[in-house]
Design a protein around this motif. Structure first.
Motif, PDB file in Angstrom:
ATOM      1  N   UNK A  46     -35.126 -28.510  69.220  1.00  0.00           N
ATOM      2  CA  UNK A  46     -35.073 -29.278  68.022  1.00  0.00           C
ATOM      3  C   UNK A  46     -35.064 -30.898  68.229  1.00  0.00           C
ATOM      4  N   UNK A  47     -35.738 -31.540  67.344  1.00  0.00           N
ATOM      5  CA  UNK A  47     -35.832 -33.126  67.535  1.00  0.00           C
ATOM      6  C   UNK A  47     -35.006 -33.725  66.570  1.00  0.00           C
ATOM      7  N   UNK A  48     -34.137 -34.493  66.983  1.00  0.00           N
ATOM      8  CA  UNK A  48     -33.097 -35.159  65.801  1.00  0.00           C
ATOM      9  C   UNK A  48     -33.607 -36.694  65.817  1.00  0.00           C
ATOM     10  N   UNK A  49     -33.541 -37.306  64.674  1.00  0.00           N
ATOM     11  CA  UNK A  49     -33.948 -38.691  64.243  1.00  0.00           C
ATOM     12  C   UNK A  49     -32.902 -39.449  65.239  1.00  0.00           C
ATOM     13  N   UNK A  50     -31.742 -39.140  65.282  1.00  0.00           N
ATOM     14  CA  UNK A  50     -30.573 -39.936  66.169  1.00  0.00           C
ATOM     15  C   UNK A  50     -31.201 -40.103  67.699  1.00  0.00           C
ATOM     16  N   UNK A  51     -31.287 -38.880  68.184  1.00  0.00           N
ATOM     17  CA  UNK A  51     -31.851 -38.705  69.668  1.00  0.00           C
ATOM     18  C   UNK A  51     -33.058 -39.753  69.760  1.00  0.00           C
ATOM     19  N   UNK A  52     -34.097 -39.754  68.873  1.00  0.00           N
ATOM     20  CA  UNK A  52     -35.305 -40.341  68.998  1.00  0.00           C
ATOM     21  C   UNK A  52     -35.067 -41.613  68.789  1.00  0.00           C
ATOM     22  N   UNK A  53     -34.150 -42.245  67.924  1.00  0.00           N
ATOM     23  CA  UNK A  53     -33.828 -43.609  67.782  1.00  0.00           C
ATOM     24  C   UNK A  53     -33.155 -44.299  68.908  1.00  0.00           C
ATOM     25  N   UNK A  54     -32.527 -43.377  69.672  1.00  0.00           N
ATOM     26  CA  UNK A  54     -31.893 -44.024  70.789  1.00  0.00           C
ATOM     27  C   UNK A  54     -33.062 -43.905  71.822  1.00  0.00           C
ATOM     28  N   UNK A  55     -33.809 -43.144  71.924  1.00  0.00           N
ATOM     29  CA  UNK A  55     -34.633 -43.112  72.991  1.00  0.00           C
ATOM     30  C   UNK A  55     -35.761 -44.078  72.878  1.00  0.00           C
ATOM     31  N   UNK A  56     -36.350 -44.404  71.759  1.00  0.00           N
ATOM     32  CA  UNK A  56     -37.385 -45.565  71.636  1.00  0.00           C
ATOM     33  C   UNK A  56     -36.634 -46.940  71.365  1.00  0.00           C
ATOM     34  N   UNK A  57     -35.550 -46.937  71.110  1.00  0.00           N
ATOM     35  CA  UNK A  57     -34.778 -47.967  70.317  1.00  0.00           C
ATOM     36  C   UNK A  57     -35.887 -48.807  69.277  1.00  0.00           C
ATOM     37  N   UNK A  58     -35.793 -47.996  68.212  1.00  0.00           N
ATOM     38  CA  UNK A  58     -36.514 -48.489  67.168  1.00  0.00           C
ATOM     39  C   UNK A  58     -35.795 -47.827  65.635  1.00  0.00           C
ATOM     40  N   UNK A  59     -36.148 -48.222  64.597  1.00  0.00           N
ATOM     41  CA  UNK A  59     -35.661 -47.610  63.330  1.00  0.00           C
ATOM     42  C   UNK A  59     -36.355 -46.419  63.208  1.00  0.00           C
ATOM     43  N   UNK A  60     -36.022 -45.695  61.938  1.00  0.00           N
ATOM     44  CA  UNK A  60     -36.250 -44.387  61.646  1.00  0.00           C
ATOM     45  C   UNK A  60     -37.673 -44.461  61.149  1.00  0.00           C
ATOM     46  N   UNK A  61     -38.278 -45.409  60.402  1.00  0.00           N
ATOM     47  CA  UNK A  61     -39.555 -45.567  59.896  1.00  0.00           C
ATOM     48  C   UNK A  61     -40.777 -44.967  60.862  1.00  0.00           C
ATOM     49  N   UNK A  62     -40.870 -45.679  61.830  1.00  0.00           N
ATOM     50  CA  UNK A  62     -42.062 -45.454  62.905  1.00  0.00           C
ATOM     51  C   UNK A  62     -41.818 -43.897  63.472  1.00  0.00           C
ATOM     52  N   UNK A  63     -40.761 -43.317  63.484  1.00  0.00           N
ATOM     53  CA  UNK A  63     -40.330 -42.104  64.110  1.00  0.00           C
ATOM     54  C   UNK A  63     -40.774 -41.235  63.087  1.00  0.00           C
TER      55      UNK A  63
END
Length: 214
Positions: free
Chosen positions: A30-47
């Protein structure tokens, strides 16, 4: 991870795609938005943009009220996938055989085999996969049918998840290369239906390897 702000979505897409294809992010995860935001240090839009592209590639699945998961294929899925891919590749071969400048097709096939052989015994699996996929892509390049190419794109991404794993072994790469040589040889000798049958047989052999990974 610091990213170039001008191409955030593209960079995130490429990183996640490579992680899925190489199984750094395994099937079913499972991929979560919060985890990916923390990993890439960006907002949710590009993710979100990157995840949408990965879903179109057939690498992610969205589930209502659950979120997004990396695809997880069972034996039935794999049989359908590899058989259908064999049929699409067969069509690409037939269409490519009608391309007006056959010398271009022949030259591309020969160049691909020469380039692939360079990476046959290498540890650079990524470069090997690029060359190995290239044999199939030659036929799509010259099939002159954008709808066929579009249909095959998603299938090839899913297959790569499994081929990346079983082609780590040199003996498996040697078998793949030998089958590619036979496919190309039949086409170069004008035996189009022979090339078709060899391609479909090749995909069935790949299916057998993929099923062993389940």
């Amino acid at each position: 991870m610091a990213l170039n702000r001008s191409t955030l979505s593209e960079q995130i897409y490429e990183i996640l795609r490579n992680d899925i294809l190489t199984q750094k992010i395994p099937c079913g995860e499972k991929l979560t938005l919060n985890t990916l935001k923390e990993r890439f240090q960006v907002s949710s839009t590009p993710i979100r943009d990157a995840l949408t592209r990965l879903e179109k590639d057939g690498l992610l699945q969205y589930y209502s009220n659950i979120g997004v998961n990396v695809i997880d294929l069972n034996a039935k899925d794999l049989k359908e996938l590899f058989t259908f891919m064999g049929d699409l590749d067969a069509l690409a071969i037939r269409y490519a055989s009608g391309y007006p400048q056959q010398q271009e097709v022949r030259r591309a096939l020969i160049q691909n085999l020469e380039e692939t052989q360079k990476y046959l015994n290498t540890s650079d699996i990524r470069q090997w996969r690029s060359c190995s996929d290239g044999l199939h892509l030659v036929f799509y390049q010259y099939c002159d049918n954008s709808r066929l190419c579009s249909s095959a794109l998603q299938m090839r991404s899913q297959i790569t998840i499994y081929s990346n794993r079983y082609e780590r072994e040199v003996e498996n790469r040697e078998k793949v290369f030998e089958e590619h040589q036979k496919i190309a040889s039949a086409f170069l000798n004008g035996d189009i239906e022979g090339a078709v049958k060899k391609m479909q047989s090749h995909l069935q052999d790949s299916l057998a390897q993929a099923l062993c990974l389940l």
